[in-house]
Design an enzyme around this catalytic site. Sequence first.
Site, PDB file in Angstrom:
ATOM      1  NE  ARG A   1      29.617  36.682  39.983  1.00 44.90           N
ATOM      2  CZ  ARG A   1      30.274  37.842  40.031  1.00 44.90           C
ATOM      3  NH1 ARG A   1      29.728  38.939  39.508  1.00 44.90           N
ATOM      4  NH2 ARG A   1      31.470  37.915  40.579  1.00 44.90           N
TER       5      ARG A   1
ATOM      6  CB  SER B   1      37.653  -1.419  -6.333  1.00 44.54           C
ATOM      7  OG  SER B   1      38.043  -0.347  -7.152  1.00 44.54           O
TER       8      SER B   1
ATOM      9  N   GLY C   1      39.265  31.845  43.445  1.00 41.66           N
ATOM     10  CA  GLY C   1      37.807  31.758  43.561  1.00 41.66           C
ATOM     11  C   GLY C   1      37.217  30.643  42.710  1.00 41.66           C
TER      12      GLY C   1
HETATM   13  C1  UD1 Z   1      36.300  42.233  41.634  1.00 41.51           C
HETATM   14  C2  UD1 Z   1      36.438  43.563  42.398  1.00 41.51           C
HETATM   15  C3  UD1 Z   1      35.583  44.617  41.687  1.00 41.51           C
HETATM   16  C4  UD1 Z   1      36.009  44.754  40.242  1.00 41.51           C
HETATM   17  C5  UD1 Z   1      35.979  43.397  39.530  1.00 41.51           C
HETATM   18  C6  UD1 Z   1      36.610  43.527  38.181  1.00 41.51           C
HETATM   19  C7  UD1 Z   1      36.797  43.056  44.767  1.00 41.51           C
HETATM   20  C8  UD1 Z   1      36.166  42.920  46.082  1.00 41.51           C
HETATM   21  N1  UD1 Z   1      35.997  43.363  43.747  1.00 41.51           N
HETATM   22  O1  UD1 Z   1      34.936  41.865  41.719  1.00 41.51           O
HETATM   23  O2  UD1 Z   1      35.743  45.857  42.342  1.00 41.51           O
HETATM   24  O3  UD1 Z   1      35.158  45.658  39.576  1.00 41.51           O
HETATM   25  O4  UD1 Z   1      36.722  42.410  40.290  1.00 41.51           O
HETATM   26  O5  UD1 Z   1      36.487  42.347  37.484  1.00 41.51           O
HETATM   27  O6  UD1 Z   1      37.978  42.912  44.650  1.00 41.51           O
HETATM   28  N2  UD1 Z   1      39.638  35.547  44.271  1.00 41.51           N
HETATM   29  C9  UD1 Z   1      40.560  34.917  45.041  1.00 41.51           C
HETATM   30  N3  UD1 Z   1      40.262  34.625  46.327  1.00 41.51           N
HETATM   31  C10 UD1 Z   1      39.075  34.955  46.897  1.00 41.51           C
HETATM   32  C11 UD1 Z   1      38.122  35.619  46.086  1.00 41.51           C
HETATM   33  C12 UD1 Z   1      38.434  35.914  44.790  1.00 41.51           C
HETATM   34  O7  UD1 Z   1      41.658  34.597  44.576  1.00 41.51           O
HETATM   35  O8  UD1 Z   1      38.881  34.656  48.089  1.00 41.51           O
HETATM   36  C13 UD1 Z   1      39.960  35.848  42.861  1.00 41.51           C
HETATM   37  C14 UD1 Z   1      38.954  35.220  41.892  1.00 41.51           C
HETATM   38  O9  UD1 Z   1      39.378  33.928  41.532  1.00 41.51           O
HETATM   39  C15 UD1 Z   1      38.958  36.199  40.728  1.00 41.51           C
HETATM   40  C16 UD1 Z   1      39.362  37.516  41.352  1.00 41.51           C
HETATM   41  O10 UD1 Z   1      39.888  37.220  42.634  1.00 41.51           O
HETATM   42  O11 UD1 Z   1      39.907  35.826  39.749  1.00 41.51           O
HETATM   43  C17 UD1 Z   1      38.175  38.458  41.499  1.00 41.51           C
HETATM   44  O12 UD1 Z   1      37.171  37.839  42.259  1.00 41.51           O
HETATM   45  P1  UD1 Z   1      35.649  37.903  41.866  1.00 41.51           P
HETATM   46  O13 UD1 Z   1      34.884  37.131  42.872  1.00 41.51           O
HETATM   47  O14 UD1 Z   1      35.459  37.599  40.457  1.00 41.51           O
HETATM   48  O15 UD1 Z   1      35.369  39.460  42.123  1.00 41.51           O
HETATM   49  P2  UD1 Z   1      34.381  40.414  41.315  1.00 41.51           P
HETATM   50  O16 UD1 Z   1      33.040  40.287  41.901  1.00 41.51           O
HETATM   51  O17 UD1 Z   1      34.538  40.192  39.885  1.00 41.51           O
HETATM   52 MG    MG Z   2      35.396  38.807  38.753  1.00 45.56          MG
END
Ligand code: UD1
Ligand code: MG
Length: 549
Positions: free
Chosen positions: A19, A410, A15
Site C-alpha cells: 500500500r 575584492s 513484508g
Molecule cells: C496487521 C494485523 C492486524 C493489525 C495490524 C496493526 C495480521 C494478520 N494482521 O495487519 O490485525 O490490526 O497489523 O497494524 O497480523 N510481515 C512479515 N511477513 C509477512 C507479512 C507481514 O514480516 O509475510 C510483517 C510486515 O512487514 C509488517 C507486519 O508484519 O511489518 C504487519 O504486516 P501488514 O501486512 O502490515 O499487516 P496489517 O494488514 O497491517
Molecule cells: Mg501493517
Amino acid sequence: MFHEMKVTAVVLAAGQGTRMKSARPKVLHEILGRPMVAYLLDTLKEIGIPDILLVVGYQFEKVQAALKDYPVRFVVQEPQSGTGHALQVAMAAVPPGVKEVLVLCGDAPLISGESLEKLYQAHAKARAAVTIQTAILPDGLHYGRVVRDEKGGVLEVVQSRDAAPEILKIPEINTGAYFFDATFLRESLGELQPNNVQRELYLTDLIKVAAGRGQTVAAAVAEDWETALGINSRQELARAIRQVQRQINDRQMSHGVTLMDPESTYIEPLVTIGKDTVIYPDCYLQGRTEIGENCLIEPQVKIADSFLAAGVHVRMCSVITGSRLGPGVIVGPFAHLRPGSDLRQGARVGNFVEVKKSVLHEGVKANHLTYLGDAEVGAGTNVGAGTITCNYDGVKKHPTVIGERAFIGSNVALVAPVTVGAGAYVGAGSTITKDVPPGKLGISRARQVNLVRRQLTARKEVKGEDRLSLENLPGVLQGLGLGCEAGDLEELCRLLVGCGVQNVAALLKVATPENLALIKDMYRHAEGKDPSNCEVVANLAHLAKGLMK
Ligand code: UD1
Ligand code: MG
C-alpha cells in the site's frame, strides 16, 4: 524492566508494504531522517529487551544493510506468507530457555516503551498464553477487529478484509503488539491455516487457537493509541512523521529551547540544542547536529551533521552541512557551508558565500560573494567581496593558504596551489598564480590607461534658430562629418559666433559641400597637407565672415 528476563522480541519486517506503492521496503521509509523500524529498535533497547530478532524478507539485503549497526539478529522469511508464517520462521531462532516472546510489527514503530511494560504486566498478571494490545478507535479503519464474548473475554481477531459488516462496527482494534508464552507458541504455531481472503498464515489466528483450547487470552487497551497505529500508506506515514516531530519539539522546548513555530520546525531525533537558543520558523535540523546555548537560527535554515558552539548566529536561508562553527560565529544570510568547513571563534561568513573543507581562523571575515574551498585562512584576515579560490584544475583539488591579518581585495582569483603570507595585501581584481610573500602587496592586472572619450551629449532636438553653443555644436559638427576634440570646441564656438555664424541654421548654410571642398583645397595648397576637422571649422568661420561683408 526486561533486562534480567528470558524474553525475546520478534519484530516482523519482511513484508513489502504494497500500500506504500514504493520500490523501497516499507520499514525503511524514513521518519525524520531515520528508517521507521529504527524507532522501534531504540524503544526495545531502552526498555532492556535482551534479545531482538528481526524478520526480514522483501529486499532483505537492503534492510540488513540499513540496520547493520543495531544489535539485532536477522531471520530471513522467504517467501512472505503472512504474519503467522513470519513468526513460525522466527521461532526457530528463539533460544530454548526463553519464556516469553514479545511480537511486534516493524510498521508500527512508535509504540511507547511504557505501553509495552503495561502489556507485559497484564500478561504476567493473567498468566496468559497470549496477551494482545488493543486500542479503541473512532473508526476501526483497516485494522484487525477484536471480538470479545459477553463477559469481555477475547475470542479472536478478525482482519477487516475478512470481516462481516457487524464485525467492522467494532471500534476495538489490534495494534499488532503481543506477548506470547513461549511454550504455547511452540505447541500451537503449527496449527495455523491459510483460511482467509489473502491465503496467508495470520498470526492473529493464534488467539482463536488459545481461546479454543481454553487457555487464557488477555488484552491491554493502549491509551496512547495514536502512536501504536501501524503505517501502511503514505498518509499514515505523514501522520507518524507529525507525531514524532511533535514529540521531539516538545522535548526541546521542555529543555529551554524557543521554537517560534514548532509545526514548521523539523528537528531530527539525534539533534541536541542548548538552552535559550531561538529557532525561527521553517528550519531543518538534521543528523548528528549539536547546537550550543544562546544561538539564533533565523528562518529557512538547514543544518545537518554540524556542531555550533554557543552564541552562533545563522541568518536566513543558509545551508550548513558537516561543519564546525566556533563561539560567536555569524553566517548568512544565504551562506552555504559545505562539509569540512571549520569556522573558528568570531569568524564571519556573509551573503552568497560558499565555504568547503576550509579553516577560517579566529575573526576571519568573508562577507560577500566568495568561494573558499580547500583553504586555510589565518586569524584576522579580511577576504574581499568576490574572492574565489580556484581550487580545481579539472583533475585535482589544490590548497590555498592565507596567513594571518592578510587583506585580500575584492574580486581576486587565487589560483591554487598558492600561498599568501601573513600581513600581505592582494590588490583588487588580481589573478594570483604565484605566492605572495608575507607583508608584500601582490597585484596582477592590466595597468589602467585613460583614453580620450568621444563626447556623448544627450540627444536634444536641434533647431535652426538655436544659438550656437557648447551643447549643440558637437552634435552639429558630428552631423557634418567634422567631429572635433572636446578641448577645441569652446574656442571654435567663440570664433564662429564672432564671425557672425550665430545660430545652427547659419552654420549649416555656410557648411555646404562646395565650401568644405574649397577650404580643404586651399589648405592643402597652402600647407601641403590635409587640414584637421578643427582647422576646417575655423576656416569655415572666416569664410562666413568674408561672405557676409
Ligand atoms: C496487521 C494485523 C492486524 C493489525 C495490524 C496493526 C495480521 C494478520 N494482521 O495487519 O490485525 O490490526 O497489523 O497494524 O497480523 N510481515 C512479515 N511477513 C509477512 C507479512 C507481514 O514480516 O509475510 C510483517 C510486515 O512487514 C509488517 C507486519 O508484519 O511489518 C504487519 O504486516 P501488514 O501486512 O502490515 O499487516 P496489517 O494488514 O497491517
Ligand atoms: Mg501493517
